[in-house]
Design a protein around this motif. Structure first.
Motif, PDB file in Angstrom:
ATOM      1  N   LEU A   1       9.922  -4.824   5.825  1.00  0.00           N
ATOM      2  CA  LEU A   1       9.850  -3.404   5.488  1.00  0.00           C
ATOM      3  C   LEU A   1       8.452  -2.846   5.755  1.00  0.00           C
ATOM      4  O   LEU A   1       8.285  -1.631   5.918  1.00  0.00           O
ATOM      5  CB  LEU A   1      10.239  -3.187   4.020  1.00  0.00           C
ATOM      6  N   GLY A   2       7.462  -3.721   5.794  1.00  0.00           N
ATOM      7  CA  GLY A   2       6.108  -3.276   6.082  1.00  0.00           C
ATOM      8  C   GLY A   2       5.926  -2.753   7.487  1.00  0.00           C
ATOM      9  O   GLY A   2       4.894  -2.132   7.799  1.00  0.00           O
ATOM     10  N   GLN A   3       6.912  -2.979   8.361  1.00  0.00           N
ATOM     11  CA  GLN A   3       6.854  -2.441   9.721  1.00  0.00           C
ATOM     12  C   GLN A   3       7.276  -0.970   9.780  1.00  0.00           C
ATOM     13  O   GLN A   3       7.107  -0.327  10.811  1.00  0.00           O
ATOM     14  CB  GLN A   3       7.773  -3.248  10.642  1.00  0.00           C
ATOM     15  N   TYR A   4       7.823  -0.460   8.679  1.00  0.00           N
ATOM     16  CA  TYR A   4       8.439   0.868   8.719  1.00  0.00           C
ATOM     17  C   TYR A   4       7.848   1.810   7.682  1.00  0.00           C
ATOM     18  O   TYR A   4       8.536   2.691   7.172  1.00  0.00           O
ATOM     19  CB  TYR A   4       9.948   0.730   8.509  1.00  0.00           C
ATOM     20  N   THR A   5       6.572   1.646   7.366  1.00  0.00           N
ATOM     21  CA  THR A   5       5.979   2.495   6.339  1.00  0.00           C
ATOM     22  C   THR A   5       5.827   3.944   6.784  1.00  0.00           C
ATOM     23  O   THR A   5       5.643   4.832   5.960  1.00  0.00           O
ATOM     24  CB  THR A   5       4.603   1.947   5.915  1.00  0.00           C
ATOM     25  N   MET A   6       5.886   4.191   8.099  1.00  0.00           N
ATOM     26  CA  MET A   6       5.833   5.574   8.576  1.00  0.00           C
ATOM     27  C   MET A   6       6.992   6.376   7.995  1.00  0.00           C
ATOM     28  O   MET A   6       6.832   7.545   7.628  1.00  0.00           O
ATOM     29  CB  MET A   6       5.879   5.597  10.097  1.00  0.00           C
ATOM     30  N   TYR A   7       8.153   5.769   7.893  1.00  0.00           N
ATOM     31  CA  TYR A   7       9.313   6.456   7.316  1.00  0.00           C
ATOM     32  C   TYR A   7       9.059   6.793   5.852  1.00  0.00           C
ATOM     33  O   TYR A   7       9.362   7.905   5.398  1.00  0.00           O
ATOM     34  CB  TYR A   7      10.564   5.590   7.455  1.00  0.00           C
ATOM     35  N   VAL A   8       8.533   5.843   5.124  1.00  0.00           N
ATOM     36  CA  VAL A   8       8.249   6.077   3.705  1.00  0.00           C
ATOM     37  C   VAL A   8       7.198   7.170   3.561  1.00  0.00           C
ATOM     38  O   VAL A   8       7.333   8.082   2.740  1.00  0.00           O
ATOM     39  CB  VAL A   8       7.778   4.780   3.019  1.00  0.00           C
ATOM     40  N   TYR A   9       6.163   7.080   4.367  1.00  0.00           N
ATOM     41  CA  TYR A   9       5.061   8.029   4.247  1.00  0.00           C
ATOM     42  C   TYR A   9       5.522   9.463   4.511  1.00  0.00           C
ATOM     43  O   TYR A   9       5.145  10.396   3.786  1.00  0.00           O
ATOM     44  CB  TYR A   9       3.944   7.654   5.229  1.00  0.00           C
TER      45      TYR A   9
ATOM     46  N   ALA B   1       0.824  -1.209   0.000  1.00  0.00           N
ATOM     47  CA  ALA B   1       0.000   0.000   0.000  1.00  0.00           C
ATOM     48  C   ALA B   1       0.857   1.257   0.000  1.00  0.00           C
ATOM     49  O   ALA B   1       0.523   2.245  -0.672  1.00  0.00           O
ATOM     50  CB  ALA B   1      -0.937  -0.007   1.202  1.00  0.00           C
ATOM     51  N   ILE B   2       1.964   1.242   0.743  1.00  0.00           N
ATOM     52  CA  ILE B   2       2.798   2.445   0.773  1.00  0.00           C
ATOM     53  C   ILE B   2       3.494   2.642  -0.569  1.00  0.00           C
ATOM     54  O   ILE B   2       3.747   3.780  -0.983  1.00  0.00           O
ATOM     55  CB  ILE B   2       3.819   2.385   1.933  1.00  0.00           C
ATOM     56  N   ILE B   3       3.782   1.577  -1.288  1.00  0.00           N
ATOM     57  CA  ILE B   3       4.320   1.722  -2.645  1.00  0.00           C
ATOM     58  C   ILE B   3       3.295   2.426  -3.529  1.00  0.00           C
ATOM     59  O   ILE B   3       3.641   3.286  -4.347  1.00  0.00           O
ATOM     60  CB  ILE B   3       4.704   0.347  -3.234  1.00  0.00           C
TER      61      ILE B   3
ATOM     62  N   THR C   1       4.412   2.503  15.349  1.00  0.00           N
ATOM     63  CA  THR C   1       5.216   3.463  14.613  1.00  0.00           C
ATOM     64  C   THR C   1       4.900   3.388  13.131  1.00  0.00           C
ATOM     65  O   THR C   1       5.755   3.604  12.299  1.00  0.00           O
ATOM     66  CB  THR C   1       6.708   3.185  14.841  1.00  0.00           C
ATOM     67  N   ASP C   2       3.681   3.093  12.820  1.00  0.00           N
ATOM     68  CA  ASP C   2       3.268   2.919  11.444  1.00  0.00           C
ATOM     69  C   ASP C   2       1.894   3.559  11.273  1.00  0.00           C
ATOM     70  O   ASP C   2       1.071   3.485  12.173  1.00  0.00           O
ATOM     71  CB  ASP C   2       3.202   1.417  11.127  1.00  0.00           C
ATOM     72  N   PRO C   3       1.638   4.215  10.140  1.00  0.00           N
ATOM     73  CA  PRO C   3       0.326   4.860   9.957  1.00  0.00           C
ATOM     74  C   PRO C   3      -0.844   3.918  10.082  1.00  0.00           C
ATOM     75  O   PRO C   3      -1.964   4.342  10.348  1.00  0.00           O
ATOM     76  CB  PRO C   3       0.417   5.435   8.531  1.00  0.00           C
ATOM     77  N   THR C   4      -0.626   2.613   9.887  1.00  0.00           N
ATOM     78  CA  THR C   4      -1.731   1.669   9.950  1.00  0.00           C
ATOM     79  C   THR C   4      -1.718   0.846  11.234  1.00  0.00           C
ATOM     80  O   THR C   4      -2.474  -0.106  11.356  1.00  0.00           O
ATOM     81  CB  THR C   4      -1.665   0.698   8.756  1.00  0.00           C
ATOM     82  N   GLY C   5      -0.875   1.213  12.198  1.00  0.00           N
ATOM     83  CA  GLY C   5      -0.926   0.546  13.490  1.00  0.00           C
ATOM     84  C   GLY C   5      -0.033  -0.654  13.638  1.00  0.00           C
ATOM     85  O   GLY C   5      -0.279  -1.501  14.485  1.00  0.00           O
ATOM     86  N   ALA C   6       1.015  -0.793  12.848  1.00  0.00           N
ATOM     87  CA  ALA C   6       1.925  -1.924  12.983  1.00  0.00           C
ATOM     88  C   ALA C   6       2.640  -1.867  14.325  1.00  0.00           C
ATOM     89  O   ALA C   6       3.131  -0.820  14.728  1.00  0.00           O
ATOM     90  CB  ALA C   6       2.961  -1.942  11.851  1.00  0.00           C
ATOM     91  N   ARG C   7       2.700  -2.987  15.010  1.00  0.00           N
ATOM     92  CA  ARG C   7       3.410  -3.065  16.289  1.00  0.00           C
ATOM     93  C   ARG C   7       4.810  -3.620  16.063  1.00  0.00           C
ATOM     94  O   ARG C   7       4.991  -4.548  15.296  1.00  0.00           O
ATOM     95  CB  ARG C   7       2.652  -3.962  17.261  1.00  0.00           C
ATOM     96  N   ARG C   8       5.761  -3.069  16.797  1.00  0.00           N
ATOM     97  CA  ARG C   8       7.123  -3.590  16.729  1.00  0.00           C
ATOM     98  C   ARG C   8       7.638  -3.765  18.141  1.00  0.00           C
ATOM     99  O   ARG C   8       7.277  -2.998  19.036  1.00  0.00           O
ATOM    100  CB  ARG C   8       8.026  -2.629  15.953  1.00  0.00           C
TER     101      ARG C   8
END
Length: 366
Positions: free
Chosen positions: A274-282, A22-24, A356-363
């Protein structure tokens, strides 16, 4: 079992895969935007992306949101994971506007470019406990979304118009989790190939319709309708049935989102983490694309069959690069700011289980 000996939950690769795909699409939509002025093919891809990519993000955000009374830590996360990054990047964009355009105005009520979604997420999370109290919350949010378009005073201030417009998707995501739809119907198991073909046909069909009727879509400003931002009269349709257009767009977005989720790989891939870090991409991709957005580099770029694939491939490369370890280490203070100084109880800003992700990913804690 005590908290210290409780086993860690196993991550589900599907959700990380879906977030990264989705972030792509987010990056791709922005990357090809300047091509759409002169290329019907680029405009068709743009419409196909915008028809569902932010609704899909909102669905995932809702799926991982809790509707109970928020704890102090959850309330703190709204500040540390959404509000503070928003203020940081809104300030950066305001300073850039001052340096480049000579506009010294700083107005955090009017989010710059992509930052609107952070404020929309904050609104979603604040509203959810109240929506969960209602019977038929999904129907209520559809009515809110459609009804908001009739009210010209609901505008983009604090992203309110877009938040209300996309609220049904967030609520649907929460509803799916609340009723255990994904697990009960085993929606994450391997898909039969006819279903995969059918889902691909739906997305390709949407792309074909966007292409064959591109002149019509330009005339009616369909892309602007998909922003869920403007009232109907501003979109040139001050009629009683204008809300039916939004209702149709919501339906189309749900169908395309479902097809998108069907096509997402279920298993672990090399790029899954990489799907855990989409906040950086966004938050960072707009700085990479800013020169293309503000200059005429991609205007009149010909031929289409070269530049469109180039920008789409570049979008994948940008997403991979911005979610990489070196980039995260450099920009972590901006994207994931520590804010212990802000709270009367500093442990509220702790890192354990951060979203730390716009969609609520937990790390896990680093």
């Amino acid at each position: 079992m005590s908290e210290t000996t409780a086993p860690r939950k196993t991550r589900t690769p599907f959700w990380d895969n879906a977030r990264f795909a989705a972030i792509i699409l987010v990056v791709a939509g922005h990357a090809i935007q300047r091509l759409t002025y002169d290329s019907d093919a680029a405009y068709a891809v743009y419409l196909a992306i915008y028809a569902f990519h932010m609704p899909a993000f909102a669905i995932m955000a809702g799926y991982f949101s809790k509707s109970g009374a928020p704890t102090s830590r959850q309330m703190a996360r709204v500040l540390t994971d959404i509000v503070i990054p928003y203020l940081i990047f809104e300030t950066i964009w305001s300073l850039l506007s001052w340096v480049i355009d000579g506009d010294p105005g700083i107005d955090p009520t009017q989010p710059s470019w992509t930052l609107w979604f952070l404020l929309a997420l904050a609104i979603f999370r604040v509203a959810l406990p109240y929506l969960a109290l209602l019977r038929w919350p999904v129907l209520w949010t559809v009515a809110i979304s459609v009804g908001a378009g009739y009210l010209p005073h609901i505008d983009a201030t604090f992203s309110l118009s877009r938040a209300l417009g996309l609220l049904p998707f967030f609520t649907i995501g929460w509803w799916l989790h609340q009723h255990d739809i994904v697990e009960r119907h085993r929606l994450l198991r391997p898909r039969p190939w006819p279903l995969v073909v059918f889902a691909a046909a739906i997305l390709l069909g949407a792309l074909a319709i966007a292409w064959f009727f591109s002149d019509t879509w330009r005339d009616v400003g369909l892309g602007t309708w998909m922003f869920y931002r403007d009232d109907y009269s501003s979109l040139g349709l001050a009629t009683w049935w204008a809300g039916g257009i939004r209702l149709l767009l919501i339906t189309v977005a749900l169908v395309l989102s479902a097809a998108f989720f069907v096509l997402i790989p279920r298993g672990q891939k090399r790029w899954t983490t990489l799907g855990q870090y989409t906040m950086y991409v966004y938050l960072l991709h707009t700085f990479v694309l800013y020169p293309f957005r503000e200059t005429g580099i991609l205007r009149d770029a010909r031929p289409d069959w070269v530049w469109l694939p180039v920008m789409l491939l570049a979008s994948v490369a940008i997403a991979v690069f911005l979610s990489s370890g070196p980039v995260r280490r450099v920009f972590r203070p901006l994207v994931e700011p520590r804010a212990a100084w802000l709270f009367a109880d500093p442990p509220l800003a702790g890192r354990e289980g951060r979203r730390t992700d716009p969609t609520g990913a937990r790390r896990p804690e680093r």
